[in-house]
Design a protein around this motif. Sequence first.
Motif, mmCIF file in Angstrom:
data_model
loop_
_atom_site.group_PDB
_atom_site.id
_atom_site.type_symbol
_atom_site.label_atom_id
_atom_site.label_comp_id
_atom_site.label_asym_id
_atom_site.label_seq_id
_atom_site.Cartn_x
_atom_site.Cartn_y
_atom_site.Cartn_z
ATOM 1 N N GLN A 253 -6.280 30.503 13.101
ATOM 2 C CA GLN A 253 -6.933 30.798 14.380
ATOM 3 C C GLN A 253 -6.434 32.087 15.026
ATOM 4 O OE1 GLN A 253 -9.422 28.946 15.224
ATOM 5 N NE2 GLN A 253 -9.058 27.390 13.676
ATOM 6 N N ILE A 254 -5.200 32.476 14.751
ATOM 7 C CA ILE A 254 -4.596 33.594 15.473
ATOM 8 C C ILE A 254 -5.351 34.889 15.215
ATOM 9 C CG2 ILE A 254 -2.522 35.021 15.666
ATOM 10 C CD1 ILE A 254 -0.866 32.489 15.275
ATOM 11 N N GLU A 255 -5.640 35.203 13.961
ATOM 12 C CA GLU A 255 -6.339 36.451 13.647
ATOM 13 C C GLU A 255 -7.734 36.467 14.257
ATOM 14 O OE1 GLU A 255 -7.301 39.340 9.809
ATOM 15 O OE2 GLU A 255 -6.228 37.448 9.529
ATOM 16 N N TYR A 256 -8.443 35.371 14.120
ATOM 17 C CA TYR A 256 -9.803 35.280 14.641
ATOM 18 C C TYR A 256 -9.840 35.442 16.161
ATOM 19 C CZ TYR A 256 -13.825 32.740 16.520
ATOM 20 O OH TYR A 256 -14.914 32.363 17.262
ATOM 21 N N LYS A 257 -8.934 34.746 16.857
ATOM 22 C CA LYS A 257 -8.976 34.776 18.318
ATOM 23 C C LYS A 257 -8.470 36.098 18.878
ATOM 24 C CE LYS A 257 -8.948 29.805 19.024
ATOM 25 N NZ LYS A 257 -8.395 28.642 19.725
ATOM 26 N N LEU A 258 -7.435 36.669 18.286
ATOM 27 C CA LEU A 258 -6.968 37.978 18.749
ATOM 28 C C LEU A 258 -8.030 39.042 18.509
ATOM 29 C CD1 LEU A 258 -3.195 38.091 17.750
ATOM 30 C CD2 LEU A 258 -4.156 38.130 20.059
ATOM 31 N N THR A 259 -8.713 38.968 17.380
ATOM 32 C CA THR A 259 -9.804 39.911 17.102
ATOM 33 C C THR A 259 -10.854 39.832 18.201
ATOM 34 O OG1 THR A 259 -9.481 39.816 14.707
ATOM 35 C CG2 THR A 259 -11.640 40.514 15.488
ATOM 36 N N ALA A 260 -11.285 38.610 18.514
ATOM 37 C CA ALA A 260 -12.325 38.430 19.532
ATOM 38 C C ALA A 260 -11.870 38.942 20.892
ATOM 39 C CB ALA A 260 -12.709 36.953 19.614
ATOM 40 N N VAL B 122 -7.696 30.269 29.369
ATOM 41 C CA VAL B 122 -7.476 28.831 29.460
ATOM 42 C C VAL B 122 -7.754 28.234 28.085
ATOM 43 C CG1 VAL B 122 -8.168 26.662 30.550
ATOM 44 C CG2 VAL B 122 -8.132 28.776 31.889
ATOM 45 N N GLY B 123 -6.789 27.512 27.558
ATOM 46 C CA GLY B 123 -6.966 26.903 26.246
ATOM 47 C C GLY B 123 -6.183 25.611 26.149
ATOM 48 N N ASP B 124 -6.009 25.139 24.919
ATOM 49 C CA ASP B 124 -5.216 23.932 24.701
ATOM 50 C C ASP B 124 -4.264 24.170 23.536
ATOM 51 O OD1 ASP B 124 -6.618 23.476 22.248
ATOM 52 O OD2 ASP B 124 -8.222 22.484 23.357
ATOM 53 N N ASP B 125 -3.533 23.138 23.173
ATOM 54 C CA ASP B 125 -2.511 23.319 22.146
ATOM 55 C C ASP B 125 -2.954 22.823 20.769
ATOM 56 O OD1 ASP B 125 -2.526 20.667 22.886
ATOM 57 O OD2 ASP B 125 -0.350 20.446 22.922
ATOM 58 N N TRP B 126 -4.268 22.829 20.532
ATOM 59 C CA TRP B 126 -4.771 22.411 19.227
ATOM 60 C C TRP B 126 -4.883 23.571 18.244
ATOM 61 C CZ3 TRP B 126 -5.336 17.865 16.901
ATOM 62 C CH2 TRP B 126 -5.285 16.721 17.675
ATOM 63 N N GLU B 127 -5.249 24.750 18.712
ATOM 64 C CA GLU B 127 -5.563 25.846 17.787
ATOM 65 C C GLU B 127 -4.796 27.123 18.129
ATOM 66 O OE1 GLU B 127 -9.792 26.328 17.723
ATOM 67 O OE2 GLU B 127 -10.077 24.635 16.351
ATOM 68 N N SER B 128 -3.499 27.014 18.320
ATOM 69 C CA SER B 128 -2.617 28.179 18.475
ATOM 70 C C SER B 128 -2.925 29.013 19.710
ATOM 71 C CB SER B 128 -2.701 29.091 17.232
ATOM 72 O OG SER B 128 -2.452 28.374 16.051
ATOM 73 N N ASP B 129 -3.576 28.426 20.721
ATOM 74 C CA ASP B 129 -3.930 29.213 21.905
ATOM 75 C C ASP B 129 -2.696 29.789 22.604
ATOM 76 O OD1 ASP B 129 -6.543 28.714 21.374
ATOM 77 O OD2 ASP B 129 -6.890 27.356 23.046
ATOM 78 N N ALA B 130 -1.628 29.002 22.678
ATOM 79 C CA ALA B 130 -0.427 29.494 23.357
ATOM 80 C C ALA B 130 0.111 30.748 22.677
ATOM 81 C CB ALA B 130 0.649 28.407 23.391
ATOM 82 N N LEU B 131 0.179 30.740 21.349
ATOM 83 C CA LEU B 131 0.651 31.917 20.618
ATOM 84 C C LEU B 131 -0.281 33.098 20.801
ATOM 85 C CD1 LEU B 131 1.965 30.440 17.245
ATOM 86 C CD2 LEU B 131 3.268 31.797 18.883
ATOM 87 N N VAL B 132 -1.570 32.839 20.735
ATOM 88 C CA VAL B 132 -2.555 33.912 20.918
ATOM 89 C C VAL B 132 -2.403 34.538 22.292
ATOM 90 C CG1 VAL B 132 -5.030 34.400 21.155
ATOM 91 C CG2 VAL B 132 -4.216 32.985 19.255
ATOM 92 N N PHE B 133 -2.320 33.704 23.332
ATOM 93 C CA PHE B 133 -2.196 34.218 24.696
ATOM 94 C C PHE B 133 -0.909 35.029 24.855
ATOM 95 C CE2 PHE B 133 -4.755 30.385 26.531
ATOM 96 C CZ PHE B 133 -5.867 30.821 25.853
ATOM 97 N N ALA B 134 0.181 34.523 24.276
ATOM 98 C CA ALA B 134 1.463 35.220 24.395
ATOM 99 C C ALA B 134 1.415 36.577 23.706
ATOM 100 C CB ALA B 134 2.575 34.363 23.800
ATOM 101 N N LEU C 189 -1.940 20.725 27.550
ATOM 102 C CA LEU C 189 -1.227 19.990 26.508
ATOM 103 C C LEU C 189 -1.995 18.716 26.164
ATOM 104 C CD1 LEU C 189 2.406 20.348 27.908
ATOM 105 C CD2 LEU C 189 1.262 21.773 26.203
ATOM 106 N N THR C 190 -2.434 18.612 24.915
ATOM 107 C CA THR C 190 -3.249 17.471 24.501
ATOM 108 C C THR C 190 -2.645 16.733 23.313
ATOM 109 O OG1 THR C 190 -4.570 18.875 23.024
ATOM 110 C CG2 THR C 190 -5.365 18.595 25.280
ATOM 111 N N ARG C 191 -1.532 17.231 22.778
ATOM 112 C CA ARG C 191 -0.972 16.656 21.553
ATOM 113 C C ARG C 191 0.408 16.035 21.759
ATOM 114 N NH1 ARG C 191 -1.898 20.839 16.677
ATOM 115 N NH2 ARG C 191 -1.677 18.884 15.509
ATOM 116 N N GLY C 192 0.727 15.730 23.004
ATOM 117 C CA GLY C 192 2.013 15.109 23.266
ATOM 118 C C GLY C 192 3.184 16.067 23.281
#
Length: 203
Positions: A31-38, A55-67, A117-120
Amino acid sequence: MLLDGLEPDGLVLKDQLRLARRLQLDRLRSQIEYKLTALWLLLARLPAGAELVLVGDDWESDALVFARLAAAQRGEQSGAALDETLRAGGVRDVPRLRALAERASGRGRVRLACVLLTRGREPRDVDTLAPGLRAARDALQLAAVLLDDGLISIAGLERVAHGMAVRWRRRREALERSVLDAAGRALLRPETLAALRRAVREL
């Protein structure tokens, strides 16, 4: 989104079927390459000085992408340092991503980045990734973070609290625990925390 009063200007979607047909299964999961590209392509098209609310969640690397995005837009990562970070995130076409980052450099900044946070996971798992990255345990905390940044009204926060209590059948005790958690983590400014407490108390 229209039910929530949001009218999107557009959507960017991954072509999952094309990737599956080409047997690029690793890119289906990455997900990181795709989302950073977009996001960098978007920044390159926005007016200079644009502010992003992520605004995202913790299912698809959103935190890393945002950071990663926030650090690059602040000028904290470029050149070889950015290359190394991208490779560590599993990016395959590093030169292309770096070129996109350079095109978007200085054109905008991340105003707010919040991860639901959706994954505990614990908030500290998000907090350590970047300064200013905020973690919300539920929709009530997410709404409060948006209010804290002046992006929604107190009435909007109250609608979220009411919706959680009525439509989602969340018990008052659960909402009160959410308020206590936000207070204990110093997630909000005092005036926002007071508004959050009122919203739950008046249900």
